[in-house]
Design an enzyme around this catalytic site. Structure first.
Site, short mmCIF file in Angstrom:
data_model
loop_
_atom_site.label_atom_id
_atom_site.label_comp_id
_atom_site.label_asym_id
_atom_site.label_seq_id
_atom_site.Cartn_x
_atom_site.Cartn_y
_atom_site.Cartn_z
N LYS A 11 23.42 69.64 62.05
CA LYS A 11 23.50 68.50 61.13
C LYS A 11 22.09 68.08 60.67
O LYS A 11 21.08 68.54 61.24
CB LYS A 11 24.23 67.35 61.83
N TYR A 51 35.44 67.01 56.21
CA TYR A 51 35.87 65.96 57.15
C TYR A 51 37.20 65.32 56.72
O TYR A 51 37.46 64.17 57.08
CB TYR A 51 34.78 64.90 57.29
N ASN A 114 24.77 63.33 66.27
CA ASN A 114 25.00 64.16 67.46
C ASN A 114 24.70 65.64 67.22
O ASN A 114 25.23 66.51 67.91
CB ASN A 114 26.40 63.92 68.03
N HIS A 117 27.99 70.30 64.68
CA HIS A 117 29.43 70.34 64.45
C HIS A 117 29.94 71.71 64.87
O HIS A 117 29.27 72.71 64.63
CB HIS A 117 29.76 70.14 62.95
N GLU A 128 37.24 75.83 57.66
CA GLU A 128 35.84 75.42 57.51
C GLU A 128 34.94 76.60 57.14
O GLU A 128 34.01 76.45 56.36
CB GLU A 128 35.37 74.75 58.81
P1 DAT Z 1 33.50 66.44 66.93
O1 DAT Z 1 32.26 66.43 66.05
O2 DAT Z 1 33.14 66.52 68.39
O3 DAT Z 1 34.52 67.46 66.51
P2 DAT Z 1 35.21 64.47 65.67
O4 DAT Z 1 35.73 65.57 64.83
O5 DAT Z 1 36.20 63.60 66.38
O6 DAT Z 1 34.19 65.00 66.75
O7 DAT Z 1 34.32 63.49 64.77
C1 DAT Z 1 33.46 64.02 63.77
C2 DAT Z 1 32.15 63.29 63.83
O8 DAT Z 1 32.36 61.92 63.45
C3 DAT Z 1 31.51 63.22 65.21
O9 DAT Z 1 30.72 64.34 65.48
C4 DAT Z 1 30.72 61.96 65.15
C5 DAT Z 1 31.50 61.07 64.22
N1 DAT Z 1 32.38 60.14 64.94
C6 DAT Z 1 33.49 60.45 65.65
N2 DAT Z 1 34.07 59.33 66.16
C7 DAT Z 1 33.30 58.30 65.72
C8 DAT Z 1 33.36 56.88 65.91
N3 DAT Z 1 34.32 56.32 66.62
N4 DAT Z 1 32.38 56.13 65.31
C9 DAT Z 1 31.40 56.71 64.58
N5 DAT Z 1 31.29 58.03 64.38
C10 DAT Z 1 32.22 58.81 64.94
MG MG Z 2 35.64 67.60 64.83
#
Ligand code: DAT
Ligand code: MG
Length: 138
Positions: A11, A51, A114, A117, A128
């Site tokens: 990212k 997303y 973080n 991805h 994707e």
């Molecule tokens: P991952 O990246 O582990 O697949 P995800 O698909 O649930 O996680 O979420 C996508 C991204 O969105 C994640 O890397 C960070 C952000 N994110 C997830 N939950 C969040 C929250 N509750 N508040 C803010 N950002 C969040």
């Molecule tokens: Mg995800």
């Protein structure tokens, strides 16, 4: 178990902090093979498609703003059980919960920044990879 290809994004925070080599190295050392790599600035349209599962959630706007804020490194990563294996190397979504030794556990502290991805299922990986490597060569 099967040979799989998955999408990884380093990212914008990872690219701007100079962590691409470190992150790619972890996947390579584990034994995965790089099948594709692209450095690109994601458009808002691509971010919203990538997303799409999070559309409507309170953090969706922030997520799209962040992923479009600078270049990302998109990687097609292949190997045995690569989809789950790459997710395991990445660590938990929230770096506060990521174990030391994982990418997020070692390199991140913030949920919104973080570093990486990774596709979370066979269907996500297929969808994707097609978004980031539309020529289908990976
Ligand atoms: P991952 O990246 O582990 O697949 P995800 O698909 O649930 O996680 O979420 C996508 C991204 O969105 C994640 O890397 C960070 C952000 N994110 C997830 N939950 C969040 C929250 N509750 N508040 C803010 N950002 C969040
Ligand atoms: Mg995800």
């Amino acid at each position: 178990m099967a040979t799989e290809t998955t999408l990884v994004l380093v990212k914008p925070d990872g690219v701007s902090r100079g962590l691409c080599g470190e992150i790619v190295g972890r996947f390579e050392r584990r034994g995965y093979e790089l099948r594709g790599a692209r450095l690109l600035k994601i458009t808002r349209a691509l971010a919203q498609r990538h997303y799409a599962e999070h559309r409507g959630k309170p953090f969706f706007g922030e997520l799209v703003s962040f992923i479009t804020s600078g270049p990302v490194l998109a990687l097609a990563v292949r190997g045995e059980n690569a989809i789950d294996g790459v997710r395991a190397l990445m660590g938990a979504t929230d770096p506060a919960d990521s174990a030391p030794g994982t990418i997020r556990g070692d390199l991140a502290t913030l949920l919104g920044e973080n570093v990486v991805h990774g596709s979370d299922s066979k269907a996500s990986a297929k969808r994707e990879l097609a978004l980031f490597f539309p020529d289908g060569l990976v």
